[in-house]
Scaffold this motif. Structure first.
Motif, mmCIF file in Angstrom:
data_model
loop_
_atom_site.group_PDB
_atom_site.id
_atom_site.type_symbol
_atom_site.label_atom_id
_atom_site.label_comp_id
_atom_site.label_asym_id
_atom_site.label_seq_id
_atom_site.Cartn_x
_atom_site.Cartn_y
_atom_site.Cartn_z
ATOM 1 N N LEU A 157 0.834 -1.201 0.000
ATOM 2 C CA LEU A 157 0.000 0.000 0.000
ATOM 3 C C LEU A 157 0.868 1.250 0.000
ATOM 4 C CD1 LEU A 157 -2.746 -1.185 2.509
ATOM 5 C CD2 LEU A 157 -3.095 -0.618 0.093
ATOM 6 N N VAL A 158 1.992 1.179 0.699
ATOM 7 C CA VAL A 158 2.988 2.253 0.703
ATOM 8 C C VAL A 158 4.341 1.582 0.482
ATOM 9 C CG1 VAL A 158 4.037 4.145 2.012
ATOM 10 C CG2 VAL A 158 1.612 3.589 2.357
ATOM 11 N N PRO A 159 5.134 1.997 -0.496
ATOM 12 C CA PRO A 159 6.412 1.311 -0.750
ATOM 13 C C PRO A 159 7.353 1.436 0.431
ATOM 14 C CG PRO A 159 6.283 3.367 -1.994
ATOM 15 C CD PRO A 159 4.925 3.141 -1.400
ATOM 16 N N ASP A 160 8.013 0.330 0.791
ATOM 17 C CA ASP A 160 8.856 0.323 1.978
ATOM 18 C C ASP A 160 9.751 -0.905 1.942
ATOM 19 O OD1 ASP A 160 9.807 0.367 4.753
ATOM 20 O OD2 ASP A 160 8.128 1.695 5.149
ATOM 21 N N GLY A 161 10.945 -0.786 2.543
ATOM 22 C CA GLY A 161 11.812 -1.936 2.709
ATOM 23 C C GLY A 161 11.317 -2.861 3.793
ATOM 24 N N SER A 162 10.421 -2.363 4.632
ATOM 25 C CA SER A 162 9.764 -3.213 5.615
ATOM 26 C C SER A 162 8.586 -3.906 4.965
ATOM 27 C CB SER A 162 9.274 -2.381 6.803
ATOM 28 O OG SER A 162 8.400 -3.138 7.613
ATOM 29 N N ALA A 163 8.485 -5.208 5.205
ATOM 30 C CA ALA A 163 7.319 -5.943 4.707
ATOM 31 C C ALA A 163 6.085 -5.625 5.530
ATOM 32 C CB ALA A 163 7.601 -7.443 4.753
ATOM 33 N N ALA A 164 6.298 -5.258 6.806
ATOM 34 C CA ALA A 164 5.192 -5.127 7.748
ATOM 35 C C ALA A 164 4.614 -3.727 7.831
ATOM 36 C CB ALA A 164 5.663 -5.564 9.136
ATOM 37 N N ASP A 165 5.469 -2.703 7.831
ATOM 38 C CA ASP A 165 5.002 -1.352 8.122
ATOM 39 C C ASP A 165 3.879 -0.863 7.214
ATOM 40 O OD1 ASP A 165 6.796 -1.255 10.205
ATOM 41 O OD2 ASP A 165 8.295 -0.071 9.131
ATOM 42 N N PRO A 166 3.905 -1.145 5.896
ATOM 43 C CA PRO A 166 2.809 -0.673 5.051
ATOM 44 C C PRO A 166 1.448 -1.242 5.435
ATOM 45 C CG PRO A 166 4.710 -1.238 3.713
ATOM 46 C CD PRO A 166 4.990 -1.740 5.095
ATOM 47 N N ALA A 167 1.436 -2.413 6.079
ATOM 48 C CA ALA A 167 0.155 -3.014 6.485
ATOM 49 C C ALA A 167 -0.549 -2.183 7.554
ATOM 50 C CB ALA A 167 0.385 -4.437 6.999
ATOM 51 N N SER A 168 0.188 -1.285 8.225
ATOM 52 C CA SER A 168 -0.432 -0.482 9.278
ATOM 53 C C SER A 168 -1.492 0.464 8.736
ATOM 54 C CB SER A 168 0.631 0.309 10.039
ATOM 55 O OG SER A 168 1.250 1.276 9.210
ATOM 56 N N VAL A 169 -1.409 0.809 7.444
ATOM 57 C CA VAL A 169 -2.450 1.658 6.856
ATOM 58 C C VAL A 169 -3.599 0.820 6.311
ATOM 59 C CG1 VAL A 169 -0.703 3.377 6.253
ATOM 60 C CG2 VAL A 169 -1.482 1.770 4.507
#
Length: 491
Positions: free
Chosen positions: A143-155
Motif C-alpha cells: 500500500l505504501v512502498p517500503d523496505g519493511s514488509a510489515a510497516d505498510p500493512a499499518s495503513v
C-alpha cells in the motif's frame, strides 16, 4: 522480493491459500456503500477543528490542554510521512476522534459493521487514504512502498474502512472501488506469499531477509484481524493470532517476560539484530496484541467471540506479561521509563512510556470480558503515573514530545527537539500520546468517570528532579516572595 520458503507445518503452508481463496469467494468488494465522500477529501490532510462540548476526543478529567491537542494533530499532519507513521497516525485519529469505528468500542458495532450513514464520517482518515491511494502506482504490491514488509500493512485497516465509504462508480484518490479492493488484496498476498518466513511460519518484518521485529506486532496482526472481522474471514482472524504466537516464541526474554527488539538468528536471516528490551518495541507488541484482542472480544457476532475465546485468553495473558514486567523496571528521569527498560545507562523516553501506558489501560478495559487477564494493580497504578509524567509536562503547545528516542535509530535520543516544532520531532511519539489519551479516556468512561488512583509520583523519579510544572510554580513563588520583600510586605 524473495518468496517465502516452502516449509513449516502443513497448516501454516496452506494458510495463505486458504485466506486468499476465502477473500476471493467472499469478495472484499461486497461491502456496504455510503453517499458521496465529504468535500474535504480534495485535500490530503486537514487539521481537526477545536473540540466542542460533545466531542468524544477528551474527557473532563484530561490533563491535555487544547493547544497541546491541536499541536499534536497539526504536527502529525506535517511530519507523519513514513508508512508506519501514517498508520499509527490514522489509528490515533480513529481511537481519539471516531471511537465507534475502533475495535476497542464495546458499545457500538459500527467498527465491524460500518454502514453508509455512519456518523460522523471519518473525514480526516479518508483524506489521508485518498492521498495514499493517489500516490500508489498501478499494480504495486504494498500500500505504501517500503523496505519493511510489515510497516505498510499499518495503513491497511483504513484503506479497508475507506472502501466502505465508496458507492458504485465513486473514486477515492483516483481509484475506483474495485481498484481499492485490489490494492488491499495485493497487500495481503505479498505478506502471505511474497515475504520471507521462519521455518515455523513467522512472517519477516523485512522484505529482503528473515528478521523478526517487535514492531511487526502493531502493523500486521491488527490488519489481518480487522480485515478478517469485516469480511467474516476466520482464516485471517486466525492468521492474526498465529503471528502473535510465533513472534512471542522467538522474541520473548525468558528472564523478564519482556520482548527483545529484533531477532535475525534464522535460516535466511540478515540485516540487523537487537537483543535489547526496547521500551517502544514492547509497547508495539502489547498495543498491537491489544488491538487483535479487542477485535475478538468486541466482535458483534457472538459466534466469533466464542470461537476465539481461547485465543483471547492467551493474548490477554501475553499482554499482561509484558505490561506487568515493563512497569516493574526502574523509573527514569521525570518518572518515565528507560529507552531500554532494564538498562539504567540508557535515557528516559516519553515515547515508549506513553505506548506502554496506553496498552495497559486498553487491557484493563478489555478485562471486563470473560477469560481476559487484567493487568496487575501495580501496573495500572504505574500506567496512571506514566500518564501524569507525560501529560501535560512532556508535551509542548506545538505538539513536540520530549525526551524521546530517535525513531530512526531506536538506541539514541532524539537531538534538537525544540518546543516550537522548528527542530526534530518524533511523529510516532505524538501519535502515542494521542493513543494514551484515548485509552485513558475510555478507561475513565468505563469506570464511571472516576480517574485511576495512583501512588506514583508521575512527574518525578529516581534522579529526575521536580517536574516542569513544579519548577515553574517554585520560580513563581520565589518571584512573588522577592517582590514582597522588595516593598517591605514580608520580613
Amino acid at each position: 522480493m524473495r518468496p517465502c520458503a516452502e516449509r513449516g507445518s502443513a497448516l501454516l503452508l496452506l494458510l495463505p491459500v486458504v485466506v486468499l481463496a476465502a477473500l476471493s469467494s467472499l469478495g472484499v468488494a461486497a461491502l456496504p456503500q455510503r453517499p458521496p465522500l465529504h468535500a474535504a477529501l480534495d485535500a490530503p490532510h486537514r487539521t481537526l477543528s477545536k473540540r466542542a462540548s460533545d466531542d468524544p476526543r477528551l474527557s473532563d478529567v484530561s490533563r491535555l490542554e487544547d493547544d497541546q491537542l491541536e499541536g499534536l494533530l497539526t504536527l502529525l499532519n506535517r511530519t507523519a510521512t513514513k508508512s508506519w507513521e501514517i498508520g499509527t497516525h490514522l489509528t490515533a485519529l480513529v481511537e481519539l476522534s471516531y471511537p465507534d469505528l475502533s475495535p476497542f468500542s464495546s458499545s457500538s458495532s459500527s467498527w465491524a459493521r460500518p454502514s453508509p450513514d455512519v456518523s460522523p464520517p471519518p473525514t480526516e482518515v479518508l483524506a489521508a487514504v485518498a492521498s495514499i491511494l493517489a500516490s500508489q502506482p498501478a499494480g504495486q504490491a504494498q500500500l505504501v512502498p517500503d523496505g519493511s514488509a510489515a510497516d505498510p500493512a499499518s495503513v491497511g485497516p483504513y484503506v479497508v474502512l475507506a472502501n466502505f465509504t465508496l458507492a458504485e462508480g465513486e473514486q477515492i484518490g483516483g481509484k475506483s472501488k474495485d481498484e481499492v479492493v485490489s490494492a488491499v488484496e495485493r497487500q495481503v498476498e505479498v505478506l502471505l506469499r511474497g515475504t520471507p518466513r521462519t521455518q515455523d511460519g513467522a512472517i519477516s518484518h523485512r522484505t529482503e531477509d528473515v528478521e523478526l521485529w517487535s514492531d511487526f506486532m502493531y502493523m500486521v496482526p491488527p490488519f489481518f484481524a480487522y480485515l478478517g472481522a469485516l469480511t467474516s474471514n476466520t482464516s485471517l482472524l486466525t492468521a492474526a493470532y498465529t503471528q502473535c504466537e510465533l513472534y512471542r516464541s522467538h522474541l520473548r526474554d525468558e528472564r523478564t517476560g519482556l520482548w527483545r527488539h529484533i531477532n535475525n538468528q534464522f535460516e535466511g536471516g540478515g540485516g540487523m539484530a537487537d537483543d535489547g528490551l526496547w521500551a517502544t518495541g514492547n509497547g508495539w507488541a502489547a498495543a498491537g496484541m491489544a488491538r487483535v484482542l479487542a477485535t475478538y472480544v468486541n466482535h458483534p457476532d457472538s459466534d466469533v467471540v466464542a470461537e476465539f475465546a481461547s485465543q483471547s485468553s492467551e493474548l490477554s495473558r501475553w499482554i499482561a506479561e509484558i505490561v506487568n514486567a515493563a512497569w516493574a523496571q526502574p523509573r527514569a528521569k521525570y518518572g518515565l521509563r528507560y529507552n531500554y527498560l532494564n538498562d539504567t545507562s540508557s535515557f528516559a523516553d516519553a515515547s515508549g512510556t506513553a505506548l506502554l501506558a496506553a496498552a495497559t489501560f486498553r487491557l484493563s478495559v478489555l478485562s471486563i470480558a470473560d477469560s481476559v487477564t487484567a493487568p496487575s494493580t501495580d501496573a495500572l497504578d504505574a500506567a496512571e503515573g506514566a500518564y501524569r509524567a507525560v501529560v501535560p509536562s512532556r508535551v509542548s503547545s506545538a505538539g513536540v514530545v520530549s525526551p524521546v528516542v530517535d525513531p530512526m535509530s531506536f538506541s539514541d535520543p532524539l537531538d534538537d527537539a525544540r518546543a516550537d516544532g522548528s527542530g526534530q520531532s518524533s511523529p510516532e511519539a505524538a501519535a502515542f500520546v494521542l493513543l494514551l489519551e484515548a485509552a485513558r479516556r475510555d478507561w475513565v468512561e468505563s469506570n464511571g468517570g472516576v480517574e485511576p488512583q495512583t501512588t506514583a509520583q508521575g512527574d518525578s523519579g529516581s534522579g529526575g528532579g521536580p517536574s516542569a510544572g513544579a519548577r515553574s510554580a517554585g520560580a513563581l513563588c520565589a518571584a512573588v516572595v522577592a517582590g514582597l520583600l522588595a516593598v517591605g510586605l514580608v520580613a
